[in-house]
Design a protein around this motif. Structure first.
Motif, short mmCIF file in Angstrom:
data_model
loop_
_atom_site.label_atom_id
_atom_site.label_comp_id
_atom_site.label_asym_id
_atom_site.label_seq_id
_atom_site.Cartn_x
_atom_site.Cartn_y
_atom_site.Cartn_z
N PRO A 135 -11.70 31.80 -40.34
CA PRO A 135 -12.66 30.76 -39.93
C PRO A 135 -13.78 30.49 -40.93
N ARG A 136 -14.27 31.52 -41.63
CA ARG A 136 -15.35 31.30 -42.59
C ARG A 136 -14.89 30.54 -43.81
N GLU A 137 -13.58 30.46 -44.06
CA GLU A 137 -13.05 29.76 -45.22
C GLU A 137 -12.75 28.29 -44.94
N VAL A 138 -12.91 27.85 -43.72
CA VAL A 138 -12.57 26.48 -43.35
C VAL A 138 -13.66 25.53 -43.85
N LEU A 139 -13.26 24.52 -44.62
CA LEU A 139 -14.15 23.44 -45.03
C LEU A 139 -13.81 22.23 -44.16
N TRP A 140 -14.64 22.01 -43.15
CA TRP A 140 -14.29 21.02 -42.14
C TRP A 140 -14.23 19.62 -42.70
N ASN A 141 -15.00 19.30 -43.71
CA ASN A 141 -14.94 17.96 -44.29
C ASN A 141 -13.61 17.68 -44.98
N ASN A 142 -12.95 18.74 -45.45
CA ASN A 142 -11.68 18.55 -46.15
C ASN A 142 -10.50 18.30 -45.22
N LEU A 143 -10.70 18.44 -43.91
CA LEU A 143 -9.61 18.17 -42.98
C LEU A 143 -9.21 16.71 -42.97
N ALA A 144 -10.09 15.84 -43.43
CA ALA A 144 -9.79 14.41 -43.46
C ALA A 144 -8.98 14.00 -44.69
N ILE A 145 -8.73 14.92 -45.61
CA ILE A 145 -7.97 14.59 -46.82
C ILE A 145 -6.48 14.57 -46.50
N PRO A 146 -5.76 13.51 -46.79
CA PRO A 146 -4.31 13.46 -46.52
C PRO A 146 -3.57 14.51 -47.34
N HIS A 147 -2.42 14.91 -46.81
CA HIS A 147 -1.64 15.97 -47.47
C HIS A 147 -1.13 15.51 -48.83
N CYS A 148 -0.75 14.24 -48.96
CA CYS A 148 -0.25 13.75 -50.25
C CYS A 148 -1.36 13.79 -51.31
N LEU A 149 -2.60 13.54 -50.88
CA LEU A 149 -3.71 13.60 -51.82
C LEU A 149 -3.98 15.03 -52.27
N LEU A 150 -3.77 15.98 -51.37
CA LEU A 150 -3.91 17.39 -51.75
C LEU A 150 -2.91 17.77 -52.83
N LEU A 151 -1.69 17.24 -52.70
CA LEU A 151 -0.68 17.51 -53.72
C LEU A 151 -1.07 16.93 -55.06
N LEU A 152 -1.65 15.72 -55.06
CA LEU A 152 -2.11 15.13 -56.31
C LEU A 152 -3.26 15.93 -56.91
N GLN A 153 -4.12 16.47 -56.07
CA GLN A 153 -5.21 17.29 -56.57
C GLN A 153 -4.70 18.58 -57.21
N LYS A 154 -3.67 19.18 -56.62
CA LYS A 154 -3.08 20.38 -57.22
C LYS A 154 -2.48 20.07 -58.59
N ILE A 155 -1.81 18.91 -58.67
CA ILE A 155 -1.25 18.51 -59.97
C ILE A 155 -2.35 18.27 -60.98
N GLY A 156 -3.44 17.65 -60.53
CA GLY A 156 -4.57 17.41 -61.44
C GLY A 156 -5.18 18.70 -61.95
N VAL A 157 -5.31 19.70 -61.07
CA VAL A 157 -5.85 21.00 -61.49
C VAL A 157 -4.92 21.66 -62.51
N PHE A 158 -3.61 21.56 -62.27
CA PHE A 158 -2.66 22.15 -63.21
C PHE A 158 -2.74 21.47 -64.57
N VAL A 159 -2.83 20.14 -64.57
CA VAL A 159 -2.93 19.41 -65.83
C VAL A 159 -4.23 19.77 -66.55
N ALA A 160 -5.33 19.84 -65.80
CA ALA A 160 -6.61 20.18 -66.42
C ALA A 160 -6.58 21.58 -67.02
N ALA A 161 -5.97 22.53 -66.31
CA ALA A 161 -5.86 23.89 -66.85
C ALA A 161 -5.00 23.91 -68.11
N THR A 162 -3.92 23.13 -68.12
CA THR A 162 -3.06 23.07 -69.30
C THR A 162 -3.80 22.48 -70.50
N VAL A 163 -4.52 21.38 -70.26
CA VAL A 163 -5.28 20.76 -71.35
C VAL A 163 -6.35 21.71 -71.87
N LEU A 164 -7.02 22.41 -70.95
CA LEU A 164 -8.05 23.37 -71.37
C LEU A 164 -7.44 24.48 -72.22
#
Length: 363
Positions: free
Chosen positions: A50-79
């Motif tokens: 329960p302490r790890e729940v970010l309630w504002n993030n519940l409104a983010i669609p699942h497909c957008l979460l997938l795009l964010q994961k891809i963005g983090v991977f790309v950013a880490a690769t570029v770094l």
């Protein structure tokens, strides 16, 4: 859904929700099974603490979460790729003997002892061909024993002292108290695994590499791990606010790092035996490397799934024990109240009762 007297028409439907079950068995079956013919339409997984729940993030669609994961991977690769720029600069400093004509290098020579520190603290190695990797690695590792002994001593004496004193957090707490007033909230929270585990993994790697090449490093590592054990036991018990247990979720990463260290150690031994003109010993080490890889694969198949899913057998046994002790309804109500959104909690709702106590008692 809890709406607290509001009209259902005024509620906004979110793409995520928490579902509470009366039994662990039902929860495990729902989380580990496919609920819809299209797995992208309806996905289920175990809820975070329960302490790890970010309630504002519940409104983010699942497909957008997938795009964010891809963005983090790309950013880490570029770094990682662009990190070659400072690494190249460091390698240039490491080749100090060949750059004495360069003005900054000439300035370094004017400072007594600085050139020896730079060249001694920056190990260097080069690879001309992939087949030379074991021999090059063995040669480079053997020549840098003094550097790593110095590193372990420096990190152990300074790092553990800073961990106990926490000067940065003390200064930040004093500044915050000066401008915002004193609060009862602690400024030390959970154990910083993201900072502790990399240093421990690096120490394990150094110990594995030098266990045979430079045994003199092993007593230093023993003292290092002993100090670390004493310091972090004190920090966990008396300093950090440990609210819940992770259930050993970090152990698969430590297990992975240990096996990588063993594999690198064996590759280094193959190259070292080759440098010592011991082809029989070098060839005899190859089956040991293969057995290590096979055992790592066995561990991944046998033990790794237990860290991500709850076995149905264990869930049923725990449910039967709770039913025998009369805790079934209590645990269900605790889970329901713990995962209520802040806006749906009653005014007399005690945050401490649900956020500082575990969801399920261990007694």
């Amino acid at each position: 859904m809890v709406h607290d007297g509001k009209d259902l028409e005024d509620l906004v439907e979110l793409p995520a929700a928490f579902v509470s079950f009366k039994t662990r068995c039902a929860s495990a079956l729902a989380a580990q099974s496919q609920q819809h013919a299209n797995p992208l339409l309806w996905t289920t997984e175990q809820a975070p603490e329960p302490r790890e729940v970010l309630w504002n993030n519940l409104a983010i669609p699942h497909c957008l979460l997938l795009l964010q994961k891809i963005g983090v991977f790309v950013a880490a690769t570029v770094l990682t790729i662009f990190f070659a720029i400072p690494v190249t600069a460091v390698q240039g400093i490491a080749k100090f003997e060949k750059l004495k004509w360069f003005p900054p290098a000439m300035a370094v020579q004017l400072i007594p002892g600085l050139s020896s520190i730079i060249t001694g603290y920056l190990p260097r190695e080069s690879f001309t061909h992939p087949k030379d990797f074991p021999s090059r690695l063995a040669s480079a590792v053997s020549s840098q024993a003094d550097f790593f002994i110095t590193y372990i001593l420096t990190d152990g004496l300074s790092g553990f002292a800073l961990e106990i004193l926490q000067p940065g957090l003390i200064i930040w707490h004093a500044i915050r108290a000066l401008f915002r007033g004193r609060t009862k909230q602690p400024y030390l929270y959970a154990l910083p695994y993201y900072r502790v585990i990399p240093f421990v993994s690096l120490s394990i790697l150094i110990g594995m590499e030098y266990a045979v090449i430079a045994p003199l490093l092993l007593p230093v590592l023993i003292v290092y791990f002993f100090l670390g054990y004493v310091v972090y036991i004190n920090q966990i018990q008396d300093a950090y606010e440990i609210v819940y247990e992770t259930g050993g979720q970090f152990w698969p990463y430590i297990h992975h790092y240990i096996f990588i260290s063993i594999i690198l150690m064996q590759i280094t031994m193959i190259g070292l035996f080759g440098l010592k003109s011991k082809p029989a010993a070098s060839i005899a080490t190859v089956p040991l490397l293969l057995l290590t890889l096979l055992y790592n694969q066995y561990c991944n198949i046998r033990f790794l799934p237990s860290f991500f899913v709850l076995p149905i057998q264990n869930a049923v046994e725990n449910d039967e024990r709770d039913e025998k002790d009369g805790l079934m309804e209590v645990n269900c109500e605790t889970a329901i109240h713990s995962y209520r959104s802040p806006c749906s909690r009653p005014m007399n709702f005690s945050q401490e009762s649900y956020f500082t106590q575990p969801l399920v008692s261990s007694t």
